[in-house]
Design a protein around this motif. Structure first.
Motif, PDB file in Angstrom:
ATOM      1  N   TYR A 429      31.158  67.996   5.295  1.00 23.67           N
ATOM      2  CA  TYR A 429      30.163  66.507   6.201  1.00 23.67           C
ATOM      3  C   TYR A 429      30.735  65.780   7.328  1.00 23.67           C
ATOM      4  O   TYR A 429      29.774  65.104   7.684  1.00 23.67           O
ATOM      5  CB  TYR A 429      29.982  65.561   4.379  1.00 23.67           C
ATOM      6  CG  TYR A 429      28.826  66.159   3.463  1.00 23.67           C
ATOM      7  CD1 TYR A 429      27.168  66.517   4.335  1.00 23.67           C
ATOM      8  CD2 TYR A 429      29.118  67.191   2.705  1.00 23.67           C
ATOM      9  CE1 TYR A 429      26.349  66.859   3.205  1.00 23.67           C
ATOM     10  CE2 TYR A 429      27.936  67.430   1.857  1.00 23.67           C
ATOM     11  CZ  TYR A 429      27.658  66.741   2.306  1.00 23.67           C
ATOM     12  OH  TYR A 429      25.670  67.768   1.070  1.00 23.67           O
ATOM     13  N   CYS A 434      26.679  72.664  10.237  1.00 26.09           N
ATOM     14  CA  CYS A 434      27.322  72.722   8.979  1.00 26.09           C
ATOM     15  C   CYS A 434      26.461  73.816   8.612  1.00 26.09           C
ATOM     16  O   CYS A 434      25.275  73.859   7.729  1.00 26.09           O
ATOM     17  CB  CYS A 434      27.191  71.533   8.118  1.00 26.09           C
ATOM     18  SG  CYS A 434      27.631  72.764   6.032  1.00 26.09           S
ATOM     19  N   ARG A 463      24.198  62.318   6.017  1.00 23.15           N
ATOM     20  CA  ARG A 463      24.305  62.863   7.262  1.00 23.15           C
ATOM     21  C   ARG A 463      23.096  63.169   6.776  1.00 23.15           C
ATOM     22  O   ARG A 463      22.268  64.128   7.011  1.00 23.15           O
ATOM     23  CB  ARG A 463      25.554  63.877   6.782  1.00 23.15           C
ATOM     24  CG  ARG A 463      27.090  63.199   7.226  1.00 23.15           C
ATOM     25  CD  ARG A 463      26.784  63.049   8.438  1.00 23.15           C
ATOM     26  NE  ARG A 463      26.642  63.739   9.144  1.00 23.15           N
ATOM     27  CZ  ARG A 463      27.116  64.711  10.072  1.00 23.15           C
ATOM     28  NH1 ARG A 463      28.669  65.122   9.741  1.00 23.15           N
ATOM     29  NH2 ARG A 463      26.616  65.147  11.229  1.00 23.15           N
ATOM     30  N   HIS A 469      23.593  69.382   8.441  1.00 25.87           N
ATOM     31  CA  HIS A 469      23.450  69.461   6.547  1.00 25.87           C
ATOM     32  C   HIS A 469      22.269  69.023   5.753  1.00 25.87           C
ATOM     33  O   HIS A 469      23.162  68.554   4.718  1.00 25.87           O
ATOM     34  CB  HIS A 469      24.450  67.872   7.474  1.00 25.87           C
ATOM     35  CG  HIS A 469      25.667  68.018   7.850  1.00 25.87           C
ATOM     36  ND1 HIS A 469      25.819  68.099   9.155  1.00 25.87           N
ATOM     37  CD2 HIS A 469      27.324  67.684   6.993  1.00 25.87           C
ATOM     38  CE1 HIS A 469      27.009  68.277   9.317  1.00 25.87           C
ATOM     39  NE2 HIS A 469      27.845  68.128   8.604  1.00 25.87           N
TER      40      HIS A 469
END
Length: 490
Positions: A429, A434, A463, A469
């Motif tokens: 995170y 991601c 996030r 994310h």
């Protein structure tokens, strides 16, 4: 006429609007209708039985088999173990339908632990998966399914045209393909290393150079000084330089081998360590013997003498046990000393040495007092650690944007501890982006404790403005819940 039109017309047959005749039926169904008319008590019975037969015909999408003689099929033997429960079976259906590869393997492992069988209705789909061309998980699935398909699965395999699920026996070695030989040899090396050498000797001269080199790599499993004589024979007499180089590589991975003993004697003679003064090196001349042992003569590094280069190459082959003896200390002290103040410090690289030996304790002694994320070379050592050792790591700091969590999975898919899991999640995170595909997320979810669900929710909320994310959070939450459901189902 379309299939839909046919179905509508068939639905009207036998009613006041349409007479039940064979004129508009497919040829394959005419005989069925005629037999129904001959044996039925009235028109209503003809209609209902005919509708059932016609529905089955169109629903299957296949023409009936036109066999002259019946095909005899034996019956499966009775099962001695119970089938999984309804909840576990329902989860299996989802995993097979959605192609959750890693979660499916987890389900299989849980069923094996409980000594339960896969229900018969799922066997065709389960068995078909194992024999799909190009499947990367077929080998692991086959190993688990051997004890999950029961007598009905073993009965079904030949009917589906598949081979048995049993692992290859030693007696198939002579007739096995090269791919199968590597699998057999790897298994035998784990169970009986000496037997593996005997099998190699028996067929060695009949293998091509490429196959000989690939089979030699299987000897990394349970490699020991007992393999030295065979490897020395190969190194000294094989006609292929590729095969000779592979044998030499393996010999340099055996701490007690004659080659490493020679390196150890040479290093002790030319390398000296004083706590206050540091390292001192006595020059050494290159020799033909060093050349035969794979030691190069001239360094490509500016500022490194050829003498230092010769000794540095030897030092990079030495296991931690040598440095314990060299420093006269315990493994932890030796590992820390070689980390903080190694010989030839500008050029020596010991990470490859630790990885080559798969030395878990050496890796742990190096990593436990380090900020792992700040040392990209050290991050490679994490997969070697046990679950308990990983709990001691310091994962603080910002991860490199090119880091992929799959690098830390390693061969062991055991569940991680909470402290290490929290550190990994913070790391993910903390990344700018991601993007992890579903198989990677599956593998991660299997390693995270199910109790990490709320922790993922909290990190995801921090996030929520990041689309990547947010997608990762939703996917990981789903997978953690699925993992929890599998555990509870068994």
């Amino acid at each position: 006429m379309s299939i839909t039109d046919n179905v509508i017309n068939i639905a009207l047959l036998g009613t006041a609007n349409r007479e039940m005749t064979s004129g508009e039926l497919p040829e394959d169904l005419v005989g069925i209708l005629e037999r129904l008319k001959e044996n039925a008590a009235d028109g209503e019975e003809v209609f209902y039985k005919g509708a059932a037969a016609f529905f089955a015909y169109y629903r299957s999408g296949l023409e009936p088999l036109k066999l002259k003689d019946p095909v005899p099929i034996s019956e499966a033997g009775p099962e001695t173990r119970p089938y999984v429960g309804q909840k576990a079976a329902a989860i299996l259906s989802i995993l097979l339908g959605e192609k959750y590869v890693n979660m499916l393997l987890f389900w299989y492992r849980k069923a094996v632990e409980r000594e339960q069988l896969i229900p018969p209705e799922y066997l065709p789909q389960v068995l078909a998966r194992v024999f799909q061309p190009g499947s990367q998980t077929a080998k692991r699935e086959r190993q688990l399914l051997i004890s999950l398909v029961g007598n009905r699965g073993r009965w079904l395999l030949p009917i589906m045209g598949y081979a048995t699920l049993q692992e290859e026996a030693d007696d198939t070695w002579e007739t096995a393909t090269h791919v199968d030989r590597k699998l057999i040899l790897s298994r035998v090396r784990r169970e009986n290393p000496v037997r593996g050498i005997e099998m190699l000797r028996a067929e060695w001269k009949n293998e091509s150079a490429q196959h000989r080199a690939e089979l030699l790599t299987c000897l990394e499993i349970s490699l020991s000084v007992a393999d030295e004589d065979f490897l020395e024979e190969v190194r000294g007499g094989d006609r292929s330089s590729t095969v000779r180089d592979e044998a030499l590589r393996l010999l340099r991975m055996i701490p007690e081998s004659r080659i490493l003993r020679l390196f150890a004697e040479t290093l002790k003679k030319h390398l000296h360590y004083r706590r206050l003064l540091g390292w001192a090196v006595d020059p050494i001349a290159y020799s033909e013997e060093f050349k035969k042992l794979g030691i190069n003569e001239v360094s490509s590094n500016k500022g490194e003498s050829d003498s230092d280069y010769i000794l540095r190459q030897m030092a990079q082959f030495m296991p931690l046990s040598f440095w314990c003896e060299f420093f006269d200390c315990d493994p932890e002290t030796a590992a820390q000393r070689m980390r903080k103040s190694p010989p030839f410090s500008k050029h020596i690289y010991l990470t490859d040495t630790i990885l080559g030996y798969k030395d878990r304790d050496w890796a742990y002694h190096v990593l436990k007092d380090e900020r792992v994320l700040q040392s990209p070379d050290l991050m490679q050592l994490v997969p070697l650690l046990s679950v308990e050792q990983r709990e001691q790591l310091n994962l603080s700091g910002k991860v490199d944007r090119n880091f992929y969590i799959s690098q830390w999975f390693g061969e062991d898919d055991s569940e991680w501890g909470e402290r290490f899991s929290q550190g990994v999640l913070k790391m993910i995170y903390g990344m700018d982006y991601c993007y992890y595909d579903r198989p990677t997320c599956e593998a991660l979810a299997l390693r995270l404790p199910a109790s990490m669900y709320d922790y993922v929710v909290a990190l995801g909320a921090s996030r929520e403005s990041s689309a990547s994310h947010w997608e990762f959070t939703v996917r990981l939450q789903q997978l953690l819940l699925m993992k929890k459901d599998i555990i509870q189902a068994f």
